[in-house]
Design an enzyme around this catalytic site. Structure first.
Site, PDB file in Angstrom:
ATOM      1  N   ASN A 179       1.033  -1.485   0.093  1.00 45.96           N
ATOM      2  CA  ASN A 179       0.091  -0.857   0.056  1.00 45.96           C
ATOM      3  C   ASN A 179       0.845   1.179  -0.084  1.00 45.96           C
ATOM      4  O   ASN A 179       0.418   2.176   0.821  1.00 45.96           O
ATOM      5  CB  ASN A 179      -1.195   0.233   1.378  1.00 45.96           C
ATOM      6  N   ASP A 230     -13.155   6.422   6.462  1.00 46.67           N
ATOM      7  CA  ASP A 230     -12.192   5.561   7.177  1.00 46.67           C
ATOM      8  C   ASP A 230     -11.123   5.666   5.848  1.00 46.67           C
ATOM      9  O   ASP A 230     -11.310   5.447   3.992  1.00 46.67           O
ATOM     10  CB  ASP A 230     -12.060   3.982   6.770  1.00 46.67           C
ATOM     11  N   HIS A 241     -13.459  -2.562   6.033  1.00 45.50           N
ATOM     12  CA  HIS A 241     -12.503  -3.494   6.759  1.00 45.50           C
ATOM     13  C   HIS A 241     -12.800  -3.713   7.878  1.00 45.50           C
ATOM     14  O   HIS A 241     -13.720  -3.491   9.386  1.00 45.50           O
ATOM     15  CB  HIS A 241     -11.183  -2.019   6.726  1.00 45.50           C
ATOM     16  N   HIS A 281      -7.119   4.476   1.989  1.00 48.18           N
ATOM     17  CA  HIS A 281      -6.409   3.662   1.135  1.00 48.18           C
ATOM     18  C   HIS A 281      -6.067   5.197  -0.369  1.00 48.18           C
ATOM     19  O   HIS A 281      -5.883   5.432  -1.091  1.00 48.18           O
ATOM     20  CB  HIS A 281      -6.762   2.281  -0.096  1.00 48.18           C
ATOM     21  N   GLU A 321     -15.862   2.588   4.247  1.00 45.33           N
ATOM     22  CA  GLU A 321     -14.227   3.236   3.556  1.00 45.33           C
ATOM     23  C   GLU A 321     -14.588   4.371   2.221  1.00 45.33           C
ATOM     24  O   GLU A 321     -15.859   4.115   1.509  1.00 45.33           O
ATOM     25  CB  GLU A 321     -13.131   2.086   2.814  1.00 45.33           C
ATOM     26  N   SER A 352     -10.667  -1.324  -0.289  1.00 45.11           N
ATOM     27  CA  SER A 352      -9.287  -1.941   0.225  1.00 45.11           C
ATOM     28  C   SER A 352      -9.435  -2.965  -0.792  1.00 45.11           C
ATOM     29  O   SER A 352      -8.369  -3.311  -1.405  1.00 45.11           O
ATOM     30  CB  SER A 352      -8.712  -1.861   1.344  1.00 45.11           C
ATOM     31  N   LYS A 379       0.213   3.496   5.272  1.00 44.54           N
ATOM     32  CA  LYS A 379       0.214   3.859   3.099  1.00 44.54           C
ATOM     33  C   LYS A 379       0.841   4.291   2.567  1.00 44.54           C
ATOM     34  O   LYS A 379       1.882   4.759   2.573  1.00 44.54           O
ATOM     35  CB  LYS A 379      -1.051   3.178   3.304  1.00 44.54           C
TER      36      LYS A 379
HETATM   37  C1  LIG Z   1      -9.503  -0.084   5.222  1.00 42.09           C
HETATM   38  C2  LIG Z   1      -9.233   0.805   6.146  1.00 42.09           C
HETATM   39  N1  LIG Z   1      -8.644   0.967   7.624  1.00 42.09           N
HETATM   40  C3  LIG Z   1      -7.309   0.472   8.307  1.00 42.09           C
HETATM   41  C4  LIG Z   1      -6.455  -0.131   8.034  1.00 42.09           C
HETATM   42  C5  LIG Z   1      -5.834  -0.588   9.130  1.00 42.09           C
HETATM   43  O1  LIG Z   1      -4.876   0.323   9.018  1.00 42.09           O
HETATM   44  P1  LIG Z   1      -2.891   0.180   9.550  1.00 42.09           P
HETATM   45  O2  LIG Z   1      -2.810  -0.698   8.827  1.00 42.09           O
HETATM   46  O3  LIG Z   1      -2.329   1.131   9.927  1.00 42.09           O
HETATM   47  O4  LIG Z   1      -3.158  -0.531  10.975  1.00 42.09           O
HETATM   48  C6  LIG Z   1      -6.227  -0.810   6.410  1.00 42.09           C
HETATM   49  C7  LIG Z   1      -5.636  -1.367   6.635  1.00 42.09           C
HETATM   50  O5  LIG Z   1      -5.034  -2.737   6.247  1.00 42.09           O
HETATM   51  C8  LIG Z   1      -7.161  -0.734   5.655  1.00 42.09           C
HETATM   52  O6  LIG Z   1      -7.368  -0.951   4.343  1.00 42.09           O
END
Ligand SMILES: Cc1ncc(COP(=O)(O)O)c(C=O)c1O
Length: 371
Positions: free
Chosen positions: A34, A189, A119, A192, A160, A164, A220
């Site tokens: 990412n 969220d 997620h 990405h 989101e 992702s 990311k």
């Molecule tokens: C949509 C989404 N939110 C949150 C996270 C979590 O983030 P972090 O990797 O900083 O814990 C991810 C990580 O894969 C994600 O894809």
């Protein structure tokens, strides 16, 4: 002693076993991270090391005890102004930020309307909140509106902004309007999208959508570590009091916060990297569409999902690519729904056009025998 051998065999039989790696993955082309702007893979520069000089290596305590350092406050100001919200609160990871935001904001008498493909950290936050959770089909605004008619002391929608595993997006202005009609809060969220979409500021800023809480990750596109929840001042204060992953966890290391601050400033201003990423992304989509590997999609961003379905077949293709020097992960349940195993290809500004051409060529060859 408790033994998990039988459980592991069961996972293996379902094509769901992941072996812990004992080697650092190396490949000619890394198409599964990412690290969209390519910062994470760069060795730390002397300038960044100098910027870190004087910062504490560890915070020593939770923010509420005595863990707050100048670097945390600076980083919070910088990310809040980047995404265009009044304040932000730093967490140690995106996982902690989502769990903390959902558990902290949503009470046990509340209703949370959650997209089916959100997620795992959002799902876990919903569970921890003990709110009533209505899971609605992915990107289905009618189902979402109907769910918002269910009772709840407070109502929330969580999504989101750039999914992702699917690389698609909800209609955020429509979601905000539906929330306003229902008196609901909107939690978005942007893990990405931050640094990548909307001129780097994410999709809420691009579309002039003001969420009640915006989650951004720093691990990311920003290429560091940590995450934040941006919001109003009162929401921040509430989270400060209630988000258990903040209250009961040591604050991020000030050194890491300094590193993140350096990278946030760079990502904010690095329109050249974003333009490069956009161009490489366009190239990858058009080559994969031309070879019939993917269909044109509404959002053609740097996440390119290639649906395979069967778990083992997805792993075979991923292994085949690995042998050719290309890292592309097979994404299997529980990360994605059963029967929707896929290759998740991600493009990075650190790639060259030749590497993207090689990537799409090898993907086409590997998939020919498996579609
Ligand atoms: C949509 C989404 N939110 C949150 C996270 C979590 O983030 P972090 O990797 O900083 O814990 C991810 C990580 O894969 C994600 O894809």
């Amino acid at each position: 002693m408790v033994d998990f051998s039988d459980d592991l065999r069961l996972l293996q039989a379902e094509g769901l076993l992941r072996d812990p790696t004992s080697e650092v993955p190396t490949a000619r082309i890394n198409a599964c991270s990412n690290d969209y702007l390519g910062y994470g893979r760069e060795p730390v520069s002397r300038a960044t090391l100098l910027a870190c000089e004087g910062a504490g290596t560890g915070a020593g305590a939770s923010r509420l005890i005595h863990g707050t350092a100048e670097q945390h406050l600076q980083l919070e100001q910088e990310v809040a102004s980047w995404v265009g919200l009044p304040t932000a609160l730093l967490f140690s990871s995106g996982y902690a930020a989502n769990v903390g935001a959902l558990q902290g904001l949503c009470g046990s008498h509340d209703l949370v309307v959650s997209d089916a493909l959100n997620h795992a950290s959002i799902i876990d936050g919903c569970r921890l909140s003990r709110a009533k959770v209505a899971v609605v089909p992915h990107l289905d605004p009618d189902a979402l509106r109907r769910a918002l008619e269910l009772p709840g002391a407070r109502k929330w929608v969580v999504t989101e902004s750039y999914f992702s595993m699917d690389g698609d997006s909800p209609n955020l202005p429509e979601l905000r309007a539906a929330c306003d009609r229902a008196g609901a809060g909107l939690i978005v969220d942007e893990a990405h999208a931050l640094g990548v979409l909307g001129d780097g500021r994410g999709l809420c800023a691009q579309l002039d959508v003001v969420p009640d809480a915006l989650i951004g990750t720093l691990g990311k596109a920003v290429g560091a570590q940590g995450a934040f929840v941006a919001s109003s001042e009162t929401t921040r204060t509430w989270l400060w009091n209630r988000a258990r992953s903040l209250v009961f966890s040591t604050a991020p290391s000030p050194v890491v916060a300094t590193l993140a601050l350096t990278n946030v400033r760079r990502a904010r201003d690095d329109h050249d990297a974003r333009a490069r990423l956009l161009e490489l992304t366009r190239q990858a989509w058009s080559e994969l569409i031309a070879s019939g590997v993917v269909q044109p999609a509404a959002t053609q961003g740097p996440i390119i999902p290639i649906l395979i379905g069967d778990n083992e077949r997805a792993v075979q293709v991923s292994n085949e690519l690995g042998r050719a020097g290309v890292l592309v992960q097979a994404i299997r349940p529980p990360t994605v729904p059963t029967g929707s195993a896929r290759l998740r290809v991600t493009i990075s500004a650190a790639m060259t056009p030749d590497e993207v051409r090689e990537l799409t060529r090898l993907l086409t060859v590997a998939l020919r025998g498996h579609m």
